[in-house]
Design a protein around this motif. Structure first.
Motif, mmCIF file in Angstrom:
data_model
loop_
_atom_site.group_PDB
_atom_site.id
_atom_site.type_symbol
_atom_site.label_atom_id
_atom_site.label_comp_id
_atom_site.label_asym_id
_atom_site.label_seq_id
_atom_site.Cartn_x
_atom_site.Cartn_y
_atom_site.Cartn_z
ATOM 1 N N HIS A 194 12.616 17.477 -7.071
ATOM 2 C CA HIS A 194 12.187 16.206 -7.448
ATOM 3 C C HIS A 194 11.143 15.707 -6.688
ATOM 4 O O HIS A 194 10.114 15.101 -7.496
ATOM 5 N N LYS A 195 10.813 16.023 -5.412
ATOM 6 C CA LYS A 195 9.815 15.338 -4.771
ATOM 7 C C LYS A 195 9.042 15.854 -3.871
ATOM 8 O O LYS A 195 8.072 15.457 -3.288
ATOM 9 N N ALA A 196 9.233 17.357 -3.667
ATOM 10 C CA ALA A 196 8.386 18.057 -2.499
ATOM 11 C C ALA A 196 7.499 19.019 -3.141
ATOM 12 O O ALA A 196 6.939 19.821 -2.268
ATOM 13 N N PHE A 197 6.936 18.903 -4.373
ATOM 14 C CA PHE A 197 5.817 19.720 -4.727
ATOM 15 C C PHE A 197 4.498 19.560 -4.058
ATOM 16 O O PHE A 197 4.379 18.318 -3.441
ATOM 17 N N ASP A 198 3.719 20.477 -4.036
ATOM 18 C CA ASP A 198 2.245 20.378 -3.291
ATOM 19 C C ASP A 198 1.748 19.180 -4.034
ATOM 20 O O ASP A 198 1.798 18.919 -5.149
ATOM 21 N N GLY A 199 1.329 18.145 -3.111
ATOM 22 C CA GLY A 199 0.368 16.926 -3.538
ATOM 23 C C GLY A 199 1.289 15.874 -3.971
ATOM 24 O O GLY A 199 0.514 14.775 -4.411
ATOM 25 N N PHE A 200 2.466 16.116 -3.670
ATOM 26 C CA PHE A 200 3.347 14.749 -4.294
ATOM 27 C C PHE A 200 3.093 13.553 -3.303
ATOM 28 O O PHE A 200 4.201 12.653 -3.443
ATOM 29 N N ALA A 201 2.494 13.583 -2.272
ATOM 30 C CA ALA A 201 2.646 12.282 -1.578
ATOM 31 C C ALA A 201 1.126 11.758 -1.229
ATOM 32 O O ALA A 201 0.440 11.784 -0.173
ATOM 33 N N PRO A 202 0.221 11.309 -2.283
ATOM 34 C CA PRO A 202 -0.926 10.598 -2.025
ATOM 35 C C PRO A 202 -0.753 9.438 -1.394
ATOM 36 O O PRO A 202 0.300 8.653 -1.518
ATOM 37 N N MET A 203 -1.792 9.240 -0.564
ATOM 38 C CA MET A 203 -1.436 7.929 0.356
ATOM 39 C C MET A 203 -3.093 7.396 0.856
ATOM 40 O O MET A 203 -4.056 8.156 0.836
ATOM 41 N N GLY A 204 -3.272 6.328 1.085
ATOM 42 C CA GLY A 204 -4.426 5.740 1.467
ATOM 43 C C GLY A 204 -5.056 4.699 0.598
ATOM 44 O O GLY A 204 -4.406 4.051 -0.500
ATOM 45 N N PRO A 205 -6.621 4.457 0.527
ATOM 46 C CA PRO A 205 -7.423 5.080 1.421
ATOM 47 C C PRO A 205 -7.439 4.544 2.752
ATOM 48 O O PRO A 205 -8.049 5.176 3.805
ATOM 49 N N TYR A 206 -6.756 3.527 2.870
ATOM 50 C CA TYR A 206 -6.869 2.701 4.166
ATOM 51 C C TYR A 206 -5.377 2.513 5.071
ATOM 52 O O TYR A 206 -4.582 2.570 4.124
ATOM 53 N N LEU A 207 -5.735 2.360 6.330
ATOM 54 C CA LEU A 207 -4.466 1.859 7.069
ATOM 55 C C LEU A 207 -4.806 0.152 7.233
ATOM 56 O O LEU A 207 -6.016 0.314 8.119
ATOM 57 N N VAL A 208 -4.097 -0.482 6.797
ATOM 58 C CA VAL A 208 -4.583 -1.913 7.061
ATOM 59 C C VAL A 208 -3.551 -2.479 8.302
ATOM 60 O O VAL A 208 -2.258 -2.527 8.178
ATOM 61 N N PRO A 209 -4.122 -2.766 9.381
ATOM 62 C CA PRO A 209 -3.250 -3.047 10.571
ATOM 63 C C PRO A 209 -2.294 -4.132 10.125
ATOM 64 O O PRO A 209 -2.504 -5.313 9.342
ATOM 65 N N ALA A 210 -1.207 -4.333 10.604
ATOM 66 C CA ALA A 210 -0.162 -5.328 10.565
ATOM 67 C C ALA A 210 -0.744 -6.692 10.880
ATOM 68 O O ALA A 210 0.008 -7.845 10.107
ATOM 69 N N ARG A 211 -1.455 -6.587 11.443
ATOM 70 C CA ARG A 211 -1.883 -8.078 12.047
ATOM 71 C C ARG A 211 -2.463 -8.967 10.841
ATOM 72 O O ARG A 211 -2.557 -10.189 10.718
#
Length: 300
Positions: A194-211
């Motif tokens: 269901h979830k583990a194929f190649d490329g199945f976790a796009p993320m970003g483009p930024y990390l926005v600090p919690a502050r």
């Protein structure tokens, strides 16, 4: 709180990776704020390993040197990569939006955060990357999710302490193959297929600090496919908020800096539509959550 900045990883002209600070549409290497503290910063993981100190140093630098960014490179000319090339773990929360539970329909509201793990070394992709429809999949779906990045090793934290262990937030697309969800395997959902194929976790483009995220339970969540809005909700629809999720997860496993928690998706997924809709080659998926930037994924 100071001036809003976002962290990213960009590709240099020679193909290397470089951690950068984005401010007002311009990019500067993280080295500008941290000097020679690290030998080479090609990923955000080294920053997360010393997050409490590093976050303060970067915030102070940006506050005092906003004009320096005018000499940086424009975001529009950069190739941004996944902020974390290989997180220690990706913990995903299922059935965690009231509106999503209603559309599926899921027979009951969970009484605790229902979760599963995604592998990291084959699924992670950055904005602008292509993801192929797997050969055996005919029901590939989208899921816009708020991603939470852990800053400090923690175990058995309480909900009222939990947000202290968050470095920041990012867009996450929990791509899914509904084929095995629909076929109802004899032992339940086959989460790997269901979830583990190649490329199945796009993320970003930024990390926005919690502050810069005053309340993670008040962020607009939007996803489009080929320019058409498919998901348009808010994190206030979550059954379990970020703090409750961290409390539950840390009661099971130790969380480490750089671990990513994908907090579930709202209504509007393809599988919940009538008739159902699925992704195919040529589609363009865009995720925008609050000030986290725009995560673009091309389906091929």
């Amino acid at each position: 709180m100071g001036e809003l900045y976002r962290l990213a990883v960009s590709e240099t002209t020679d193909g290397a990776r470089q951690a950068v600070i984005e401010y007002n549409g311009q990019l500067l290497p993280v080295d500008a704020a941290l000097g020679e503290r690290f030998e080479t910063i090609t990923d955000l993981q080294p920053l997360l390993d010393q997050w409490n100190e590093v976050d303060t140093l970067i915030a102070d630098y940006v506050q005092a040197n906003t004009t320096a960014f005018s000499r940086g490179g424009p975001v529009g000319e950069a190739t941004l990569l996944a902020p974390l090339a290989a997180p220690g773990k990706i913990l995903c929360i299922g059935s965690n939006y009231h509106d999503h539970i209603a559309e599926m329909p899921i027979p009951m509201t969970p009484t605790y955060p229902y979760s599963f793990l995604k592998p990291t070394n084959n699924t992670v992709r950055g904005t602008g990357d292509s993801v192929a429809v797997p050969r055996r999949v005919s029901m590939m779906d989208w899921e816009a999710e708020l991603g939470v990045v852990i800053s400090t090793k923690c175990q058995d934290v309480t909900a009222d302490q939990a947000l202290q262990y968050v470095a920041g937030y990012l867009n996450f697309n929990d791509l899914s193959a509904r084929d095995w969800l629909a076929s109802k395997p004899p032992v339940g959902v086959d989460w790997v297929q269901h979830k583990a194929f190649d490329g199945f976790a796009p993320m970003g483009p930024y990390l926005v600090p919690a502050r810069f995220v005053a309340d993670p339970q008040d962020l607009p969540v939007r996803l489009t496919v080929n320019g058409k809005i498919k998901q348009d909700s808010n994190t206030r629809e979550m059954v379990f908020g970020v703090a409750a999720i961290i409390e539950h997860a840390s009661s099971i496993m130790t969380l480490y800096p750089g671990d990513v928690i994908a907090t579930g998706t709202p209504a509007g997924v393809g599988h919940g539509r009538k008739p159902p809709e699925y992704l195919s080659g040529g589609d363009e998926v865009r995720v925008v959550i609050g000030q986290l930037g725009e995560l673009v994924t091309y389906i091929v």
